[in-house]
Scaffold this active site. Structure first.
Site, PDB file in Angstrom:
ATOM      1  N   ASP A  36      31.628  57.365  32.387  1.00  0.00           N
ATOM      2  CA  ASP A  36      30.482  56.522  32.749  1.00  0.00           C
ATOM      3  C   ASP A  36      29.264  56.948  31.924  1.00  0.00           C
ATOM      4  O   ASP A  36      29.197  58.079  31.432  1.00  0.00           O
ATOM      5  CB  ASP A  36      30.180  56.685  34.251  1.00  0.00           C
ATOM      6  CG  ASP A  36      29.403  55.510  34.841  1.00  0.00           C
ATOM      7  OD1 ASP A  36      29.929  54.818  35.720  1.00  0.00           O
ATOM      8  OD2 ASP A  36      28.236  55.291  34.423  1.00  0.00           O
ATOM      9  N   CYS A  84      36.271  49.869  35.489  1.00  0.00           N
ATOM     10  CA  CYS A  84      35.276  49.257  36.383  1.00  0.00           C
ATOM     11  C   CYS A  84      33.914  49.137  35.704  1.00  0.00           C
ATOM     12  O   CYS A  84      33.014  48.518  36.261  1.00  0.00           O
ATOM     13  CB  CYS A  84      35.116  50.084  37.650  1.00  0.00           C
ATOM     14  SG  CYS A  84      36.560  50.081  38.715  1.00  0.00           S
ATOM     15  N   TYR A 161      28.714  36.496  30.928  1.00  0.00           N
ATOM     16  CA  TYR A 161      29.499  37.304  31.873  1.00  0.00           C
ATOM     17  C   TYR A 161      30.878  36.669  32.099  1.00  0.00           C
ATOM     18  O   TYR A 161      31.908  37.359  32.064  1.00  0.00           O
ATOM     19  CB  TYR A 161      28.706  37.404  33.177  1.00  0.00           C
ATOM     20  CG  TYR A 161      29.329  38.269  34.234  1.00  0.00           C
ATOM     21  CD1 TYR A 161      29.377  39.653  34.099  1.00  0.00           C
ATOM     22  CD2 TYR A 161      29.862  37.713  35.395  1.00  0.00           C
ATOM     23  CE1 TYR A 161      29.940  40.452  35.070  1.00  0.00           C
ATOM     24  CE2 TYR A 161      30.419  38.498  36.386  1.00  0.00           C
ATOM     25  CZ  TYR A 161      30.459  39.868  36.214  1.00  0.00           C
ATOM     26  OH  TYR A 161      31.030  40.651  37.184  1.00  0.00           O
ATOM     27  N   THR A 196      27.889  46.402  46.558  1.00  0.00           N
ATOM     28  CA  THR A 196      27.705  47.595  45.717  1.00  0.00           C
ATOM     29  C   THR A 196      26.229  47.672  45.308  1.00  0.00           C
ATOM     30  O   THR A 196      25.468  46.727  45.556  1.00  0.00           O
ATOM     31  CB  THR A 196      28.557  47.528  44.421  1.00  0.00           C
ATOM     32  OG1 THR A 196      27.973  46.550  43.551  1.00  0.00           O
ATOM     33  CG2 THR A 196      30.006  47.203  44.683  1.00  0.00           C
TER      34      THR A 196
HETATM   35  N1  NAD Z   1      30.135  43.981  43.026  1.00  0.00           N
HETATM   36  C1  NAD Z   1      30.602  42.762  42.863  1.00  0.00           C
HETATM   37  O1  NAD Z   1      30.369  41.860  43.680  1.00  0.00           O
HETATM   38  C2  NAD Z   1      31.455  42.431  41.674  1.00  0.00           C
HETATM   39  C3  NAD Z   1      32.052  41.159  41.620  1.00  0.00           C
HETATM   40  C4  NAD Z   1      32.851  40.834  40.543  1.00  0.00           C
HETATM   41  C5  NAD Z   1      33.071  41.749  39.541  1.00  0.00           C
HETATM   42  N2  NAD Z   1      32.482  42.965  39.593  1.00  0.00           N
HETATM   43  C6  NAD Z   1      32.745  43.895  38.484  1.00  0.00           C
HETATM   44  O2  NAD Z   1      33.124  45.139  39.002  1.00  0.00           O
HETATM   45  C7  NAD Z   1      32.731  46.178  38.113  1.00  0.00           C
HETATM   46  C8  NAD Z   1      31.953  47.237  38.888  1.00  0.00           C
HETATM   47  O3  NAD Z   1      30.799  46.635  39.430  1.00  0.00           O
HETATM   48  P1  NAD Z   1      29.905  47.355  40.535  1.00  0.00           P
HETATM   49  O4  NAD Z   1      29.457  46.278  41.469  1.00  0.00           O
HETATM   50  O5  NAD Z   1      30.596  48.547  41.051  1.00  0.00           O
HETATM   51  O6  NAD Z   1      28.644  47.733  39.624  1.00  0.00           O
HETATM   52  P2  NAD Z   1      27.783  49.087  39.531  1.00  0.00           P
HETATM   53  O7  NAD Z   1      26.603  48.702  38.717  1.00  0.00           O
HETATM   54  O8  NAD Z   1      27.586  49.684  40.888  1.00  0.00           O
HETATM   55  O9  NAD Z   1      28.725  50.069  38.684  1.00  0.00           O
HETATM   56  C9  NAD Z   1      28.967  49.861  37.319  1.00  0.00           C
HETATM   57  C10 NAD Z   1      29.112  51.215  36.651  1.00  0.00           C
HETATM   58  O10 NAD Z   1      29.436  50.970  35.272  1.00  0.00           O
HETATM   59  C11 NAD Z   1      28.689  51.878  34.485  1.00  0.00           C
HETATM   60  N3  NAD Z   1      28.512  51.312  33.146  1.00  0.00           N
HETATM   61  C12 NAD Z   1      27.766  50.254  32.753  1.00  0.00           C
HETATM   62  N4  NAD Z   1      27.857  50.073  31.427  1.00  0.00           N
HETATM   63  C13 NAD Z   1      28.687  51.044  30.961  1.00  0.00           C
HETATM   64  C14 NAD Z   1      29.175  51.396  29.683  1.00  0.00           C
HETATM   65  N5  NAD Z   1      28.814  50.704  28.579  1.00  0.00           N
HETATM   66  N6  NAD Z   1      30.022  52.443  29.568  1.00  0.00           N
HETATM   67  C15 NAD Z   1      30.387  53.155  30.661  1.00  0.00           C
HETATM   68  N7  NAD Z   1      29.942  52.878  31.904  1.00  0.00           N
HETATM   69  C16 NAD Z   1      29.108  51.837  32.052  1.00  0.00           C
HETATM   70  C17 NAD Z   1      27.361  52.041  35.212  1.00  0.00           C
HETATM   71  O11 NAD Z   1      26.685  53.223  34.816  1.00  0.00           O
HETATM   72  C18 NAD Z   1      27.828  52.067  36.663  1.00  0.00           C
HETATM   73  O12 NAD Z   1      28.110  53.384  37.091  1.00  0.00           O
HETATM   74  C19 NAD Z   1      31.938  45.486  36.990  1.00  0.00           C
HETATM   75  O13 NAD Z   1      32.791  45.267  35.895  1.00  0.00           O
HETATM   76  C20 NAD Z   1      31.520  44.172  37.613  1.00  0.00           C
HETATM   77  O14 NAD Z   1      31.333  43.167  36.636  1.00  0.00           O
HETATM   78  C21 NAD Z   1      31.668  43.327  40.638  1.00  0.00           C
END
Ligand code: NAD
Length: 257
Positions: A36, A84, A161, A196
């Protein structure tokens, strides 16, 4: 596939869905490498679960290679990679003033979400290929990627996205077919709206989340990161699930906005 005693790489493992996955895999007996950008949270979590933090930008070849090396360096076979890491973006293709979407932000989202995911898949799978098969099926490992409902039915303003997440859905079948030769499965999770840190904290974001939950058929709430992590664990553990895209969304179908 048995998770006890394996090494697992989780990108984006410092927060949200990735963090819950790290906890779930560690509870199952895996040694987890948290790849991360966020060193503070990543290091604290690694300490808590007895894992390893690797400062990683998933779109960078060398940094992901180093994170995979860290996983191999745990002395346990690398058999799991869960992507993720991801970023959101909201811009229309052409905005209300008639201005086109800028290419730089479109490229950035593709770079992190799509290319970053592929970067983890290719490098982690190459390391898995070096391990001995773990069971009679000849299984060496399993990969789970994170897409989104936006990759299937993107909303207004989600062009960048949605393109990135649609690419992750699209790579699922060919990746599973390519990696069948080395006994590695590939599945994708497409979350709806899961609670989240991306939705912020405090009374305003609670009200926002309530509005987001309104169109969810059942259960009428946001999903939890723990529910996501249990699904990921099942996809890793049940060896006959392969090349699948699984929605976790309470039955939600996204409207245009
Ligand atoms: N939460 C939702 O409702 C939801 C819905 C659909 C998809 N998603 C997907 O799930 C995944 C996780 O989302 P989340 O809600 O836990 O978000 P979050 O922001 O809580 O966590 C994302 C993590 O990714 C890390 N990150 C970002 N860019 C990075 C990079 N270039 N290299 C390494 N790490 C990086 C961030 O530091 C963070 O720790 C994402 O891909 C998001 O698109 C989330």
């Amino acid at each position: 596939m048995e998770l006890n005693g394996v090494a697992a790489l989780v990108s984006g493992g410092a927060s949200g869905l990735g963090e819950a996955t790290v906890r779930e895999l560690a509870a199952a007996g895996a040694t987890v490498v948290i790849a991360d950008l966020n060193a503070e949270r990543g290091e604290a979590l690694a300490k808590e679960v007895g894992g390893v933090f690797a400062a990683t930008d998933v779109s960078d070849e060398e940094q992901v290679a180093a994170a995979v090396e860290a996983a191999v360096g745990t002395g346990r076979p690398l058999r799991v990679a869960v992507s993720c890491a991801g970023i959101g973006w909201a811009t229309r293709t052409v905005d209300r003033e008639g201005r086109p979407h800028d290419l730089a932000s479109y490229r950035k989202v593709i770079d992190v979400n799509l290319i970053g995911t592929f970067n983890v898949v290719r490098l982690a799978a190459a390391a898995m290929a070096e391990t001995e098969p773990v069971n009679d099926d000849g299984e060496r490992g399993a990969i789970v990627n994170t897409a989104s409902l936006a990759g299937i039915e993107g909303q207004i303003g989600q062009i960048a996205y949605s393109s990135s997440k649609g690419g992750i859905i699209g790579m699922t079948v060919p990746a599973a077919r390519d990696l069948a030769a080395i006994g590695v499965r590939v599945n994708t999770v497409a979350p709806g709206i899961l609670d989240t840190p991306i939705y912020g904290q405090g009374p305003e974001s609670e009200a926002f989340k309530e509005r987001l939950a309104a169109p969810v058929p059942f259960p009428k709430r946001l999903g939890t990161a723990a529910e996501f992590a249990r699904l990921v664990r099942s996809l890793l553990e049940i060896s006959y699930i392969n090349a699948e895209v699984v929605r976790i969304d309470g039955g939600l179908r996204m409207q245009p906005k």
